[in-house]
Design a protein around this motif. Structure first.
Motif, PDB file in Angstrom:
ATOM      1  N   ALA A   1     -10.647   4.500  12.046  1.00  0.00           N
ATOM      2  CA  ALA A   1      -9.313   5.094  11.895  1.00  0.00           C
ATOM      3  C   ALA A   1      -9.025   5.524  10.461  1.00  0.00           C
ATOM      4  CB  ALA A   1      -8.249   4.106  12.370  1.00  0.00           C
ATOM      5  N   GLY A   2      -9.425   4.677   9.482  1.00  0.00           N
ATOM      6  CA  GLY A   2      -9.186   5.021   8.078  1.00  0.00           C
ATOM      7  C   GLY A   2      -9.880   6.304   7.662  1.00  0.00           C
TER       8      GLY A   2
ATOM      9  N   ARG B   1      -9.576  13.098   7.517  1.00  0.00           N
ATOM     10  CA  ARG B   1     -10.130  14.365   7.998  1.00  0.00           C
ATOM     11  C   ARG B   1      -9.238  15.042   9.031  1.00  0.00           C
ATOM     12  NH1 ARG B   1     -16.160  13.886   9.943  1.00  0.00           N
ATOM     13  NH2 ARG B   1     -15.746  16.126  10.083  1.00  0.00           N
ATOM     14  N   PHE B   2      -8.465  14.229   9.765  1.00  0.00           N
ATOM     15  CA  PHE B   2      -7.648  14.783  10.844  1.00  0.00           C
ATOM     16  C   PHE B   2      -6.195  14.344  10.699  1.00  0.00           C
ATOM     17  CE2 PHE B   2     -11.944  14.187  12.543  1.00  0.00           C
ATOM     18  CZ  PHE B   2     -12.236  15.483  12.990  1.00  0.00           C
ATOM     19  N   ALA B   3      -5.291  15.158  11.203  1.00  0.00           N
ATOM     20  CA  ALA B   3      -3.868  14.827  11.191  1.00  0.00           C
ATOM     21  C   ALA B   3      -3.601  13.636  12.103  1.00  0.00           C
ATOM     22  CB  ALA B   3      -3.050  16.033  11.650  1.00  0.00           C
ATOM     23  N   GLN B   4      -2.578  12.842  11.762  1.00  0.00           N
ATOM     24  CA  GLN B   4      -2.210  11.690  12.593  1.00  0.00           C
ATOM     25  C   GLN B   4      -1.924  12.142  14.025  1.00  0.00           C
ATOM     26  OE1 GLN B   4      -1.679   8.352  10.696  1.00  0.00           O
ATOM     27  NE2 GLN B   4      -3.045   9.698   9.579  1.00  0.00           N
ATOM     28  N   ARG B   5      -1.254  13.261  14.163  1.00  0.00           N
ATOM     29  CA  ARG B   5      -0.917  13.816  15.480  1.00  0.00           C
ATOM     30  C   ARG B   5      -2.171  14.092  16.302  1.00  0.00           C
ATOM     31  NH1 ARG B   5      -0.632  19.298  16.755  1.00  0.00           N
ATOM     32  NH2 ARG B   5       0.653  19.832  18.575  1.00  0.00           N
ATOM     33  N   THR B   6      -3.186  14.660  15.671  1.00  0.00           N
ATOM     34  CA  THR B   6      -4.438  14.985  16.362  1.00  0.00           C
ATOM     35  C   THR B   6      -5.121  13.737  16.893  1.00  0.00           C
ATOM     36  OG1 THR B   6      -4.753  16.916  14.945  1.00  0.00           O
ATOM     37  CG2 THR B   6      -6.688  16.096  16.116  1.00  0.00           C
ATOM     38  N   LEU B   7      -5.143  12.683  16.081  1.00  0.00           N
ATOM     39  CA  LEU B   7      -5.777  11.431  16.490  1.00  0.00           C
ATOM     40  C   LEU B   7      -5.031  10.792  17.659  1.00  0.00           C
ATOM     41  CD1 LEU B   7      -6.588   9.872  12.988  1.00  0.00           C
ATOM     42  CD2 LEU B   7      -8.149  11.073  14.531  1.00  0.00           C
ATOM     43  N   ILE B   8      -3.706  10.852  17.625  1.00  0.00           N
ATOM     44  CA  ILE B   8      -2.921  10.264  18.711  1.00  0.00           C
ATOM     45  C   ILE B   8      -3.143  11.030  20.011  1.00  0.00           C
ATOM     46  CG2 ILE B   8      -0.589   9.746  19.518  1.00  0.00           C
ATOM     47  CD1 ILE B   8       0.209   9.396  16.568  1.00  0.00           C
ATOM     48  N   LEU B   9      -3.146  12.360  19.926  1.00  0.00           N
ATOM     49  CA  LEU B   9      -3.385  13.181  21.122  1.00  0.00           C
ATOM     50  C   LEU B   9      -4.763  12.905  21.711  1.00  0.00           C
ATOM     51  CD1 LEU B   9      -1.889  16.609  19.948  1.00  0.00           C
ATOM     52  CD2 LEU B   9      -1.029  15.170  21.805  1.00  0.00           C
ATOM     53  N   ALA B  10      -5.768  12.845  20.852  1.00  0.00           N
ATOM     54  CA  ALA B  10      -7.130  12.574  21.320  1.00  0.00           C
ATOM     55  C   ALA B  10      -7.222  11.181  21.944  1.00  0.00           C
ATOM     56  CB  ALA B  10      -8.118  12.691  20.155  1.00  0.00           C
TER      57      ALA B  10
ATOM     58  N   PHE C   1       0.859  -1.199   0.000  1.00  0.00           N
ATOM     59  CA  PHE C   1       0.000   0.000   0.000  1.00  0.00           C
ATOM     60  C   PHE C   1       0.885   1.235   0.000  1.00  0.00           C
ATOM     61  CE2 PHE C   1      -2.548  -3.370   1.830  1.00  0.00           C
ATOM     62  CZ  PHE C   1      -3.781  -3.200   1.233  1.00  0.00           C
ATOM     63  N   HIS C   2       1.016   1.868  -1.160  1.00  0.00           N
ATOM     64  CA  HIS C   2       1.919   3.012  -1.294  1.00  0.00           C
ATOM     65  C   HIS C   2       1.242   4.339  -0.963  1.00  0.00           C
ATOM     66  CE1 HIS C   2       4.982   0.444  -3.069  1.00  0.00           C
ATOM     67  NE2 HIS C   2       4.034  -0.082  -3.850  1.00  0.00           N
ATOM     68  N   ASP C   3      -0.027   4.452  -1.293  1.00  0.00           N
ATOM     69  CA  ASP C   3      -0.757   5.677  -0.995  1.00  0.00           C
ATOM     70  C   ASP C   3      -0.987   5.780   0.510  1.00  0.00           C
ATOM     71  OD1 ASP C   3      -2.577   7.999  -1.800  1.00  0.00           O
ATOM     72  OD2 ASP C   3      -3.955   6.711  -0.670  1.00  0.00           O
ATOM     73  N   LEU C   4      -0.767   6.980   1.094  1.00  0.00           N
ATOM     74  CA  LEU C   4      -0.878   7.155   2.531  1.00  0.00           C
ATOM     75  C   LEU C   4      -2.284   6.837   3.027  1.00  0.00           C
ATOM     76  CD1 LEU C   4       0.616   8.006   5.096  1.00  0.00           C
ATOM     77  CD2 LEU C   4      -0.113  10.355   4.679  1.00  0.00           C
ATOM     78  N   GLY C   5      -3.302   7.234   2.257  1.00  0.00           N
ATOM     79  CA  GLY C   5      -4.679   6.952   2.659  1.00  0.00           C
ATOM     80  C   GLY C   5      -4.977   5.467   2.642  1.00  0.00           C
ATOM     81  N   ALA C   6      -4.553   4.772   1.572  1.00  0.00           N
ATOM     82  CA  ALA C   6      -4.775   3.327   1.466  1.00  0.00           C
ATOM     83  C   ALA C   6      -3.994   2.579   2.537  1.00  0.00           C
ATOM     84  CB  ALA C   6      -4.362   2.838   0.078  1.00  0.00           C
TER      85      ALA C   6
END
Length: 465
Positions: free
Chosen positions: A323-324, A329-338, A130-135
């Motif tokens: 998570a996908g 919609r949100f940055a990886q950092r935001t999800l980890i903080l939440a 899976f090369h695409d960041l979203g995929a």
């Protein structure tokens, strides 16, 4: 292999990879609800079962880095299948164990070795296909969801099987799942061929494993002797220092070490590894604390304990599957903080509610929030670390990433179990409070590390030396 072919194959291999992560995570938590049944049947103590659980997690952590490195030399699929076979044999031995030593051989040693061989290929193959960041985020979301569900649902499934049949049937269940995974894995093909000429750093593998083992043994020795604890932890730190010196010496000599020092010069990856360690430390530690409290203090049986844990399972399932879409919609950092915020809140809330109530479901709100928090941050943390390096480094970083996560799991169980057994407080209920607060403090550290993550994470590109 064309991009279209790779993507088609990727969709086909996702199920066995996700199931593999599920069963390994299941093995790390399902024994928590069998503590009383297993200790009575095997003529041992609660501490004896805790040691078996911790050794299983520790073997995974100690061997995950070598396991990741071996994929380059022998191939990702070959190591994956070998790991499944070793794991399955260990599960069957555990199912017929007459005592604690044989259980440790089957569950702690063989299942631990099997996991260390099969888990790195799961993450390496996912990153390569899976090369695409979203995929990739969606694929990691599915795998992390299955891993999280395995950890959270382990007590429920284990409780059901133990109550309906026997704790031994839970190991037979694992072996059956392994057979299914092997059958589903027949069409998996490596994106890259193995390279038998690749060096393998035997000295580095020994030093890294011994260092990690000594540190966790030091934590386990806390309730026996403070001096022994300090000696073991200090010895482990010295062995790990020797490991890093060995790595630097090999690099300077133009040889290939177990891990490249460049892995530790990536700030984003380092922060992501801290969050991974904290997440699994909290999840497995809190699971052990609550399961022990419910059975030892409240006197609940395996199925009752497992049902109470269904609140955490539900929370983790919902947030992991989301998570996908959330990553778009949100940055990886935001999800980890939440995720850290929800997890710590769940632990603290659980303490206040449980202390004022004798109702079993008083645990539900805290467990639900904890599950939601952990599920929310598992996928972005993995994505942050794996995406920080190109394909040529995936074997190394995958092994390091899984080792750090499993070290967190073993440390969580060791720390929580040590606090409960040591009897720091006057009553068992207070020991539960102390252990939960210690785990929540780790969550605060993980939150602090996540604050410094960059807002935007982009997949690393190959560089020409």
């Amino acid at each position: 292999m064309t991009e279209k072919t790779v993507q088609t194959q990727a969709r086909g291999v996702l199920l066995p990879l996700a199931l593999a992560q599920f069963i390994c995570s299941f093995a790390g938590s399902n024994m928590n609800v069998m503590i009383n049944d297993m200790s009575e049947d095997l003529n041992t103590t609660v501490q004896g079962i805790q040691i078996a659980i911790t050794v299983f997690l520790l073997v995974m952590a100690a061997l995950m880095i070598p396991g990741g490195k071996l994929t380059d030399r022998y191939g990702r699929k070959r190591l994956f299948i070998l790991g499944l076979i070793v794991y399955g044999i260990g599960a069957l031995i555990s199912a017929v164990a007459p005592g604690l030593p044989v259980l440790i051989l089957g569950n702690s040693i063989l299942e631990g070795i099997g996991t260390a061989l099969l888990i790195p290929p799961v993450y390496i193959l996912t990153t390569m296909l899976f090369h695409d960041l979203g995929a990739r985020a969606k694929a990691f979301g599915a795998i992390s969801a299955m891993g999280g569900i395995g950890s959270a649902a382990g007590p429920l499934i284990g409780g059901l099987i133990t109550t309906a049949i026997s704790w031994r049937a839970a190991f037979v269940f694992q072996a059956l799942i392994i057979v299914v995974i092997v059958l589903l894995s027949r069409n998996i093909k490596d994106p890259l061929p193995p390279d038998p000429t690749r060096e393998f750093d035997v000295l580095g593998a020994i030093l890294s494993a011994v260092g990690l083992i000594l540190i966790v043994l030091g934590i386990l020795a806390t309730d026996d002797s403070l001096v022994l604890m300090l000696v073991l932890i200090a010895s482990g730190a010295l062995v790990l220092l020797g490991f890093f010196l060995s790595v630097r010496a090999k690099e300077r000599a133009g040889k290939e070490p177990l891990l490249s020092t460049s892995l530790f010069r990536n700030r984003t990856s380092n922060l992501g590894l801290i969050t991974q360690n904290a997440q699994w430390l909290m999840l497995l530690g809190f699971s052990f604390v609550v399961a022990s409290y419910l059975q030892v203090v409240r006197g609940y049986n395996a199925i009752e304990t497992g049902i109470i844990f269904s609140a955490a399972t539900a929370g983790l399932l919902v947030s992991s599957l989301a998570a996908g879409p959330l990553s778009k919609r949100f940055a990886q950092r935001t999800l980890i903080l939440a995720g850290f915020a929800l997890t710590v809140l769940g632990m603290v809330l659980g303490l206040f509610i449980v202390q004022g109530s004798q109702t079993a479901w008083a645990f539900a709100p805290g467990l639900l929030l904890t599950g939601l928090g952990v599920g929310l941050m598992l996928t972005p943390s993995v994505n942050v670390v794996q995406s920080s390096f190109p394909e040529s480094k995936q074997g190394e970083i995958s092994g390091l990433s899984r080792s750090v996560s499993n070290l967190g799991s073993s440390m969580g169980t060791a720390i929580a179990g040590t606090i409960l057994v040591a009897g720091i407080a006057e009553t068992p209920g207070q020991n539960y409070t102390v252990a939960s607060l210690a785990l929540a403090a780790v969550g605060v550290i993980g939150f602090a590390a996540a604050v410094f993550l960059p807002r935007k994470i982009s997949p690393a590109e190959e560089t020409t030396p």
